[in-house]
Each structure stands twice: as C-alpha cells, then as structure tokens.
Design a protein around this motif. Structure first.
Motif, PDB file in Angstrom:
ATOM      1  N   LYS A 113      80.649  58.739  40.907  1.00 39.06           N
ATOM      2  CA  LYS A 113      79.909  58.246  41.904  1.00 39.06           C
ATOM      3  C   LYS A 113      80.037  56.886  42.224  1.00 39.06           C
ATOM      4  CE  LYS A 113      76.091  60.895  39.723  1.00 39.06           C
ATOM      5  NZ  LYS A 113      75.059  61.056  38.868  1.00 39.06           N
ATOM      6  N   ILE A 114      80.646  55.867  41.273  1.00 42.48           N
ATOM      7  CA  ILE A 114      81.081  54.470  41.666  1.00 42.48           C
ATOM      8  C   ILE A 114      82.038  54.647  42.699  1.00 42.48           C
ATOM      9  CG2 ILE A 114      82.084  52.544  40.826  1.00 42.48           C
ATOM     10  CD1 ILE A 114      80.695  52.969  38.208  1.00 42.48           C
ATOM     11  N   MET A 115      83.138  55.451  42.585  1.00 45.17           N
ATOM     12  CA  MET A 115      84.274  55.657  43.292  1.00 45.17           C
ATOM     13  C   MET A 115      83.849  56.047  44.805  1.00 45.17           C
ATOM     14  SD  MET A 115      87.775  57.891  42.878  1.00 45.17           S
ATOM     15  CE  MET A 115      87.441  57.888  41.161  1.00 45.17           C
ATOM     16  N   LEU A 127      80.266  47.105  39.978  1.00 47.20           N
ATOM     17  CA  LEU A 127      80.493  48.635  39.611  1.00 47.20           C
ATOM     18  C   LEU A 127      82.076  48.703  39.748  1.00 47.20           C
ATOM     19  CD1 LEU A 127      77.635  50.316  41.468  1.00 47.20           C
ATOM     20  CD2 LEU A 127      78.068  50.067  39.102  1.00 47.20           C
ATOM     21  N   ARG A 128      82.808  47.972  40.799  1.00 47.06           N
ATOM     22  CA  ARG A 128      84.233  48.365  40.629  1.00 47.06           C
ATOM     23  C   ARG A 128      84.762  47.685  39.310  1.00 47.06           C
ATOM     24  NH1 ARG A 128      83.678  46.646  46.157  1.00 47.06           N
ATOM     25  NH2 ARG A 128      83.908  44.523  45.619  1.00 47.06           N
ATOM     26  N   ALA A 129      84.250  46.707  38.937  1.00 48.90           N
ATOM     27  CA  ALA A 129      84.953  46.097  37.468  1.00 48.90           C
ATOM     28  C   ALA A 129      84.305  47.076  36.487  1.00 48.90           C
ATOM     29  CB  ALA A 129      84.287  44.846  37.178  1.00 48.90           C
ATOM     30  N   THR A 130      83.369  47.655  36.599  1.00 48.49           N
ATOM     31  CA  THR A 130      83.032  48.962  35.538  1.00 48.49           C
ATOM     32  C   THR A 130      83.946  49.994  35.771  1.00 48.49           C
ATOM     33  OG1 THR A 130      80.586  48.130  35.800  1.00 48.49           O
ATOM     34  CG2 THR A 130      81.026  50.046  34.623  1.00 48.49           C
ATOM     35  N   LEU A 131      83.993  50.419  36.997  1.00 52.50           N
ATOM     36  CA  LEU A 131      84.967  51.554  37.340  1.00 52.50           C
ATOM     37  C   LEU A 131      86.503  51.248  36.465  1.00 52.50           C
ATOM     38  CD1 LEU A 131      85.766  54.494  38.393  1.00 52.50           C
ATOM     39  CD2 LEU A 131      86.204  52.937  40.547  1.00 52.50           C
ATOM     40  N   GLY A 132      86.856  50.132  36.664  1.00 56.36           N
ATOM     41  CA  GLY A 132      88.025  49.725  36.288  1.00 56.36           C
ATOM     42  C   GLY A 132      88.295  49.875  34.790  1.00 56.36           C
ATOM     43  N   ALA A 133      87.256  49.484  34.033  1.00 57.28           N
ATOM     44  CA  ALA A 133      87.175  49.240  32.581  1.00 57.28           C
ATOM     45  C   ALA A 133      87.129  50.795  32.247  1.00 57.28           C
ATOM     46  CB  ALA A 133      86.004  48.862  32.140  1.00 57.28           C
ATOM     47  N   ILE A 134      86.388  51.712  32.884  1.00 57.07           N
ATOM     48  CA  ILE A 134      86.377  53.175  32.583  1.00 57.07           C
ATOM     49  C   ILE A 134      88.080  53.864  32.774  1.00 57.07           C
ATOM     50  CG2 ILE A 134      85.215  55.441  33.197  1.00 57.07           C
ATOM     51  CD1 ILE A 134      82.795  53.708  34.036  1.00 57.07           C
ATOM     52  N   ARG A 135      88.187  53.631  33.895  1.00 57.55           N
ATOM     53  CA  ARG A 135      89.607  54.070  34.081  1.00 57.55           C
ATOM     54  C   ARG A 135      90.769  53.711  32.932  1.00 57.55           C
ATOM     55  NH1 ARG A 135      90.579  53.142  40.663  1.00 57.55           N
ATOM     56  NH2 ARG A 135      89.639  55.335  41.236  1.00 57.55           N
ATOM     57  N   THR A 136      90.458  52.275  32.856  1.00 52.87           N
ATOM     58  CA  THR A 136      91.756  51.984  31.907  1.00 52.87           C
ATOM     59  C   THR A 136      91.510  52.484  30.492  1.00 52.87           C
ATOM     60  OG1 THR A 136      91.629  49.818  33.025  1.00 52.87           O
ATOM     61  CG2 THR A 136      92.522  49.744  30.712  1.00 52.87           C
ATOM     62  N   THR A 189      70.564  55.642  57.277  1.00 52.65           N
ATOM     63  CA  THR A 189      69.844  56.351  56.162  1.00 52.65           C
ATOM     64  C   THR A 189      69.634  55.705  54.961  1.00 52.65           C
ATOM     65  OG1 THR A 189      71.878  57.426  55.309  1.00 52.65           O
ATOM     66  CG2 THR A 189      71.002  58.202  57.212  1.00 52.65           C
ATOM     67  N   LEU A 190      69.944  54.475  54.637  1.00 48.63           N
ATOM     68  CA  LEU A 190      69.771  53.622  53.600  1.00 48.63           C
ATOM     69  C   LEU A 190      70.148  54.636  52.196  1.00 48.63           C
ATOM     70  CD1 LEU A 190      66.216  52.325  54.322  1.00 48.63           C
ATOM     71  CD2 LEU A 190      68.494  50.919  54.841  1.00 48.63           C
ATOM     72  N   SER A 191      71.006  55.578  52.370  1.00 47.88           N
ATOM     73  CA  SER A 191      71.529  56.346  51.156  1.00 47.88           C
ATOM     74  C   SER A 191      72.270  55.819  50.129  1.00 47.88           C
ATOM     75  CB  SER A 191      72.093  57.597  51.738  1.00 47.88           C
ATOM     76  OG  SER A 191      71.558  58.505  52.764  1.00 47.88           O
ATOM     77  N   ASP A 192      73.106  54.816  50.540  1.00 46.87           N
ATOM     78  CA  ASP A 192      73.665  54.190  49.475  1.00 46.87           C
ATOM     79  C   ASP A 192      72.810  53.247  48.659  1.00 46.87           C
ATOM     80  OD1 ASP A 192      76.190  55.318  50.189  1.00 46.87           O
ATOM     81  OD2 ASP A 192      77.127  53.702  50.993  1.00 46.87           O
ATOM     82  N   PHE A 193      71.899  52.517  49.179  1.00 47.98           N
ATOM     83  CA  PHE A 193      71.083  51.901  48.566  1.00 47.98           C
ATOM     84  C   PHE A 193      70.369  52.735  47.184  1.00 47.98           C
ATOM     85  CE2 PHE A 193      70.398  48.581  51.996  1.00 47.98           C
ATOM     86  CZ  PHE A 193      71.501  48.188  51.674  1.00 47.98           C
ATOM     87  N   ILE A 194      69.894  53.971  47.925  1.00 48.98           N
ATOM     88  CA  ILE A 194      69.240  54.890  46.909  1.00 48.98           C
ATOM     89  C   ILE A 194      70.178  55.238  45.707  1.00 48.98           C
ATOM     90  CG2 ILE A 194      67.987  57.071  46.700  1.00 48.98           C
ATOM     91  CD1 ILE A 194      67.131  56.195  49.973  1.00 48.98           C
ATOM     92  N   ARG A 195      71.278  55.605  45.948  1.00 48.95           N
ATOM     93  CA  ARG A 195      72.211  56.375  45.254  1.00 48.95           C
ATOM     94  C   ARG A 195      72.589  55.065  44.202  1.00 48.95           C
ATOM     95  NH1 ARG A 195      74.875  58.708  49.963  1.00 48.95           N
ATOM     96  NH2 ARG A 195      74.386  60.736  50.232  1.00 48.95           N
ATOM     97  N   TYR A 196      73.020  53.919  44.903  1.00 47.66           N
ATOM     98  CA  TYR A 196      73.229  52.642  44.041  1.00 47.66           C
ATOM     99  C   TYR A 196      72.082  52.664  42.795  1.00 47.66           C
ATOM    100  CZ  TYR A 196      73.690  47.722  42.584  1.00 47.66           C
ATOM    101  OH  TYR A 196      73.438  46.620  41.996  1.00 47.66           O
ATOM    102  N   ASN A 197      70.878  52.608  43.389  1.00 52.44           N
ATOM    103  CA  ASN A 197      69.806  52.378  42.059  1.00 52.44           C
ATOM    104  C   ASN A 197      69.926  53.592  41.218  1.00 52.44           C
ATOM    105  OD1 ASN A 197      69.007  49.870  43.550  1.00 52.44           O
ATOM    106  ND2 ASN A 197      66.960  50.452  42.889  1.00 52.44           N
ATOM    107  N   LYS A 198      69.985  54.755  41.517  1.00 53.49           N
ATOM    108  CA  LYS A 198      70.094  55.905  40.835  1.00 53.49           C
ATOM    109  C   LYS A 198      71.221  55.778  39.849  1.00 53.49           C
ATOM    110  CE  LYS A 198      69.926  60.888  40.694  1.00 53.49           C
ATOM    111  NZ  LYS A 198      70.151  62.206  41.774  1.00 53.49           N
ATOM    112  N   LEU A 199      72.250  55.134  40.115  1.00 57.05           N
ATOM    113  CA  LEU A 199      73.374  55.105  39.318  1.00 57.05           C
ATOM    114  C   LEU A 199      73.332  54.079  38.404  1.00 57.05           C
ATOM    115  CD1 LEU A 199      76.407  55.685  38.717  1.00 57.05           C
ATOM    116  CD2 LEU A 199      77.071  54.128  40.637  1.00 57.05           C
TER     117      LEU A 199
END
Length: 557
Positions: free
Chosen positions: A259-261, A218-227, A287-297
């Motif tokens: 969201k990735i950020m 996802l960080r690589a994806t974010l880098g591509a989007i920003r670039t 809370t396991l919230s990041d796992f849930i947000r990750y899958n949603k993303l």
C-alpha cells in the motif's frame, strides 16, 4: 521501415540496455568494494549535520531509571560525541540511531545483551554475510528526513490528515454530482460535478504539501520493512537463520508495504513532469482518494505500532552490530567485559587498558579494589587514565566492547564531574557549578546498584584549606555509600587524610637537562614529586620568577 533498419534499431536498443545493466553492476560492485574496505578502518567523519540521531533516545530514556542511563553531563565530560563518531561505521539512519541510544544506556537486560553480543560476534566472524548485510543497509541509507522515523512511528495518530470525514463527504459528493446529468440526460447539469471537482482540487492543492511531507516518512518505513525482509532472507544477506524474528516481523507488514508502494508510486509519477503523469495525479487528487487511503494506512500501522517499532530497532541493531564488529577490528587490542556476581564487592580489574580515541595509546593495568585517589604531576597522564576507565565502563555495559586486554567489573552506574568551566550566561561561578555537579553525584547513589564515580580535581574552585576539608568529607561519604570513587587530584594531603578509605595510585615523569619525559604508566602509592616549578624552568621562564617561586615553596619554620 526496411527490415535491416528495424534489426539495427533492435540491436542498438539491446546494446543500450546491456550497457546500462553493466554500468549498474559495476557501480554496485564498486560500492561493495568500498564497503568491504571500510570494515576495520577508523571511520572518516562525514561532513554533514548529525541532528536527528537523538530522536530514538529521547523516547527510550523515559523508560529507564537514572542508574541505567548516562546523563548529559557525563556524556560531555567523557567526550562521547567523539567516541560515538569513532565507533560509528553504520550505513543507515536506523543503525546510527541504535548506536547512539546504546551508548547512552547501561544495559540491565541480560537477554537483549546476549542477543547483541551474538550479532556482533556473528558479523565479526562471517565475512560474506557481513558484506551482504552491509550493502543492504547502505541501500537503506541516511536520508536526513528518515531520522524522524521513531517519532513518526510512536505518534502515528498525530500524523493523520485531520477532518478526513469531510474529505470522504467531498469524494461522495463528487460521484453523486453526476447523477442529475445521468438521470435527466442533460449536459447542463455537468456544472455540478465540475464545481465539485474544482473545490476538491483546491482542497487537494492546499493539503498536498503536508501529505507529501508525511509520505516521506512512509517511504522511510517502507525502506525499513524492505531491508528487514532482505536481511532475513538467507539468500540475500546470509543472516536469515540467525535473525528469524526479523523475517516474521517483515512478513506482518507485507500488505502495508504494498500500500505504501502504491501511494509512493503515484506521488513520484506526479513529480515526474510529463503530461500524462500530471493528469493522472490530479485525477486522483480530484477524488481525494490518496488522502483517505493514507489515513486508513496510518490507522492500520498504528494497530501494530509495537511490531513496527521492533522491526525498525532490529534493523538498527544489525547495522550497529556490524559497526561494533568493525570498531573491534580497528583497535590495537580489545576484549569483551567480564561481569562480577551481583553480590560481589564493587571493584575493577583492568589489564592493558587505554583510551580508544588515542592514536598511539599507552596501556595501563590496575586492580581497583576500593575507591582510590590518583595523584601525579601536571600532564603525566592521570586525567587521561581516569577518563579511559570511565569510557570503558560505559562501553562495557553498552556495546560490550572494551579497549583493554581484560576488564572485570560489576553491573554499575556511571557518573562524572570533570570538564567544568564558568557559565557566564547563567551567572554560576566555577565553584557553584562544581558543587552542583557533586550534589548530583551524591543524589544518584543507591543501595541497590553500585556506582562508579569519576572526579577530576575535586573542589579546585575554592581556597586550599576549605578545599582539603570539604573534599575529604565528600570523598568519605562517597566511599561509604555503595560508590567506587576514582579521583584525580593534585592535593597530596588527601592521600594522607583518606588512607583508611582510599587506595592510592600515581603517575610520574623524569626531568633531565635534555627535557621532560612522561611514561604515562600508573604506579601504586601516592605521588612523591612535584614538577610545577621545574616545568617553568624547562619552558624558559625568567630565573627571577623560578627562584622566587622556589623560595616561596619552601616550608616555613
């Protein structure tokens, strides 16, 4: 604290901030200067593992016919790994993968071809915009794990955390476990949320490693989007007016990027090591919230998978275009190819053509109007010439850049049989392997598209009599089935047997008392000299050997 002490501290803090900013600016300017100097220079081979550049091509080739791609044998015959490194001046993983894919593909998409040609010309002509774009791509970088991004994008569902409904249930259970204590006002019931929190923490600890590995994608994806966003910003790269589609693609992923950020920020803060960040990371983990947000993303990105893939490929194409423009600037001379009409006869017209890997090349011109045999003495240049022709046929239809003053050709397939050797592990002899290679060439021919076929020393793995007979039959077949065959051979007999179907070219040399001289220039007609025994003499072999060799070489009466 005394007022003057406070003022002094403020001055020191400001000085520290200014120094840091100045150092960052100097570092940025230094990188820009190095990038500026690298344009038009021969790329220096980086001491790193190039594994991963093929991931995008592995997917792309499944959508192409055999005539539209370069097979592995041809790639290896032409030493295309070395050619790739010669062209590769890319600054990002996306650019390296785009270039690798392009060099494996013989373009048939006219619209995509014109778009790439336009990008290469644009960055070749606009220095300021090129330097800004190069710096942005350099910032995207070549982190090893990022080369897996094409696989990640195409298989987003496969990277989801499994059993996410269970994690949702455990998060809900954690919140519900506070109810008994809150409703009954009894702290003894806090044992329920404590037990649930510990269970969630164990789950989080076990799943966190896989989650962190996927988050790097996802960080690589974010880098591509920003670039992509910065490249499309005229104020940042100067390319916004030329690549409006890139800005539109980047805009579609602006919310996803935020969201990735947020996910990445929490992950990085958890790795920082300070107590507050660790407590915050584990609080989120409970809370396991990041796992849930990750899958949603991931599901959100999967719904726009094609757009995301297009964005990644557009960024790579821009980096590749700058690299090709640099490759052009590094060559003694170059040209864009001219393509003949589709119904024109299959022929090649080359002027001042040379091999791009040679540091001091000798250029050659030729009009190849039908299949031809290239003969000549050992080391005279015939193999280098046919390889240069093949490499330029590939470059002409992939990155639209030829190491020649002029090259005219049809839209054509390309296949070779050159760098053969015995395969001990498979038990195949040289001859068996060679006929497999030749059969593959015959099987590739189609009436719809002509094929340029390059063969070096056909059937040299067998005896002379059968070699001449079989070679003659194979070459006649190629000439009759929509194939422009260019064959290097020592067998002068073939030039006579095939004079009605094949033109002839040759390379020659001069041997004098002072040594041997090769011009490496091509001439019309078959070779009329033989130098094998003369080379033995020149290299100082005993006279007994050379004398007997001459006697045995004399024709029998």
């Amino acid at each position: 604290m005394e007022p003057y002490t406070l003022i002094l501290l403020c001055i020191l803090v400001m000085a520290y901030i200014l120094i840091r900013l100045e150092n960052r600016r100097d570092s940025r300017n230094g990188k820009k200067a190095l990038l500026r100097q690298s344009f038009g220079a021969i790329p220096q081979r980086e001491n790193r593992d190039y594994g991963g550049i093929e991931y995008d091509w592995d997917f792309e080739q499944t959508n192409l016919s055999e005539q539209e791609q370069i097979d592995e044998i041809t790639w290896n015959d032409l030493e295309m790994d070395a050619v790739y490194l010669r062209v590769n001046n890319c600054r990002s993983f996306a650019g390296e993968q785009a270039l690798y894919t392009a060099l494996h593909r013989l373009s048939q998409d006219r619209e995509a071809e014109e778009a790439l040609r336009g990008k290469i010309r644009y960055f070749g002509e606009h220095e300021t915009e090129r330097e800004r774009a190069t710096y942005l791509l350099h910032c995207l970088g070549k982190e090893h794990g990022s080369y897996y991004l094409p696989v990640f994008i195409r298989n987003l569902k496969g990277f989801e955390i499994p059993n996410i409904q269970f994690y949702r249930f455990m998060r809900g259970l954690l919140f519900c476990s506070f109810l008994p204590s809150a409703l009954l006002l009894d702290t003894r019931y806090l044992v329920f949320p404590l037990f649930t929190a510990l269970a969630n923490l164990v789950i989080y600890s076990f799943q966190k490693y896989k989650y962190s590995a996927n988050l790097s994608m996802l960080r690589a994806t974010l880098g591509a989007i920003r670039t992509a966003r910065l490249l499309s910003d005229h104020g940042k790269s100067g390319g916004g007016e030329s690549f409006p589609d890139l800005g539109e693609l980047a805009q579609r992923f602006s919310r996803s990027a935020r969201k990735i950020m947020r996910l990445n920020t929490r992950e990085q803060s958890g790795l920082s090591g300070d107590l507050f960040s660790l407590l915050n990371a584990y609080l989120v983990g409970v809370t396991l919230s990041d796992f849930i947000r990750y899958n949603k993303l991931l599901r959100e990105l999967d719904g726009r998978k094609e757009d995301l893939l297009a964005l990644y490929q557009r960024v790579g194409e821009i980096d590749m275009a700058i690299s090709v423009a640099s490759f052009r600037a590094s060559l003694p001379h170059w040209c864009e190819p001219s393509f003949a009409e589709q119904d024109s006869p299959c022929r090649l017209e080359v002027e001042e053509l040379y091999h791009p890997l040679l540091s001091h090349p000798v250029s050659n011109s030729a009009s190849i109007r039908r299949s031809c045999i290239v003969t000549g003495s050992n080391a005279s240049g015939k193999s280098t010439f046919i390889k240069a022709v093949a490499v330029n046929v590939l470059l002409a239809q992939s990155i639209f850049t030829c190491s020649a003053a002029r090259l005219t050709l049809p839209r054509t397939g390309l296949i070779t049989s050159m760098a053969l050797r015995d395969d001990i592990l498979s038990g195949e002899s040289y001859y068996i392997k060679e006929i497999h290679y030749l059969k593959r060439i015959i099987d590739s021919l189609t009436p719809e598209m002509p094929t340029v076929c390059i063969v070096d020393e056909i059937l040299r793995g067998t005896n002379t009599q059968e070699r001449i007979a079989a070679s003659c039959a194979v070459l006649r077949y190629l000439a009759k089935h929509n194939c422009l065959a260019i064959v290097a051979s020592h067998d002068i007999e073939l030039t006579q047997l095939l004079e009605r179907q094949y033109d002839n070219f040759h390379f020659s040399e001069q041997i004098t008392d002072g040594g041997i001289t090769f011009s490496y220039k091509i001439h019309s007609g078959p070779a009329d000299s033989k130098n094998a025994i003369r080379l033995l003499e020149y290299m100082g072999f005993p006279e007994e050997i050379t004398r007997e060799a001459r006697e045995l070489a004399q024709p029998r009466g």
